[in-house]
Design an enzyme around this catalytic site. Sequence first.
Site, PDB file in Angstrom:
ATOM      1  N   CYS A  18       0.869  -1.175   0.000  1.00 18.75           N
ATOM      2  CA  CYS A  18       0.000   0.000   0.000  1.00 18.75           C
ATOM      3  C   CYS A  18       0.906   1.225   0.000  1.00 18.75           C
ATOM      4  O   CYS A  18       1.659   1.444   0.953  1.00 18.75           O
ATOM      5  CB  CYS A  18      -0.867  -0.040   1.262  1.00 18.75           C
TER       6      CYS A  18
ATOM      7  N   CYS B 255      -0.942   3.615  -6.633  1.00 21.42           N
ATOM      8  CA  CYS B 255      -1.805   3.037  -5.592  1.00 21.42           C
ATOM      9  C   CYS B 255      -2.071   1.616  -6.046  1.00 21.42           C
ATOM     10  O   CYS B 255      -2.350   1.381  -7.234  1.00 21.42           O
ATOM     11  CB  CYS B 255      -3.109   3.824  -5.480  1.00 21.42           C
TER      12      CYS B 255
HETATM   13  N1  DGL Z   1      -3.953   0.696  -1.976  1.00 21.52           N
HETATM   14  C1  DGL Z   1      -3.505   1.870  -1.316  1.00 21.52           C
HETATM   15  C2  DGL Z   1      -2.259   2.459  -1.972  1.00 21.52           C
HETATM   16  O1  DGL Z   1      -1.486   1.754  -2.583  1.00 21.52           O
HETATM   17  C3  DGL Z   1      -4.460   2.980  -0.991  1.00 21.52           C
HETATM   18  C4  DGL Z   1      -5.897   2.778  -0.989  1.00 21.52           C
HETATM   19  C5  DGL Z   1      -6.650   3.623   0.004  1.00 21.52           C
HETATM   20  O2  DGL Z   1      -6.825   4.837  -0.205  1.00 21.52           O
HETATM   21  O3  DGL Z   1      -7.078   3.035   0.973  1.00 21.52           O
HETATM   22  O4  DGL Z   1      -2.015   3.632  -1.851  1.00 21.52           O
END
Ligand code: DGL
Length: 255
Positions: free
Chosen positions: A76, A184
């Site tokens: 993430c 993301c």
């Molecule tokens: N999947 C997350 C990232 O790589 C973010 C998603 C979210 O905003 O919760 O930034």
Amino acid sequence: MNSKDDAIGVFDSGVGGISVLRHLRRLMPQENYVYFGDSANAPYGCRSTEEVRRLTLAAAEKLVNEHRIKALVVACNTATAAAVTQLRQRYPLVIGIEPALKVAADHFPGGRVGVMATAVTLREEKFDTLLHRFDENCAVAKIPAPGVVELVEAGKADSPEMEALLQSILGPYRGRLDALVLGCTHYPFAAPVIARVLGPEVALLDGGEGTARETHRRLAAANLLREGAAPGTVVLENSRRSPEILELCRHLLAL
Ligand code: DGL
């Protein structure tokens, strides 16, 4: 003391990190994995940095307390930006994903590069540091994309709603980018729609593959790669305790 058979813990705010887990499994199919998605608290990207840090540290603690974990992959970008320093103070082997700007600068010198990411990722100091390493080589546009994560979490990564949302966010960049960094981990699931909006000539770059390679390198250096050719196990967990979210994870992982 960690053993080679311990699992690689993979964490994301929701189902997005499955895009990283796919790269990890492709590169290291013999490893055991435990994936935890915090979908009950997603999206992280519009929260305060302190909140993201608190949620990330709590999720890491849960993974480490409930399983035998030899390495933690923060799949993430938002959690990495907000909490990787604190995680590294607590756990020995932490790998955090970050937007693939280096790949963009290496492949498109002098090019026009968009970085689509959450508000937290784009405003954190970590991203500024990354940006200043590469913005002499290419022109970088920061592109926040509110709403995309929510649609992926709802199983609508390739849907008319996603098409309409991405038209409004990326439409103005059509014909103006050589590459778009998917900053993301939820966004790779919307890649077919992004390609339709921007056109097939725009390269879509995500940091998942580099993160998998870095995980392999770190495990090898610590002599913790699992041995043998037998495929490892995958345990999927989610804070939203519904069968639907686990079904979505399995679908995205193509299990
Ligand atoms: N999947 C997350 C990232 O790589 C973010 C998603 C979210 O905003 O919760 O930034």
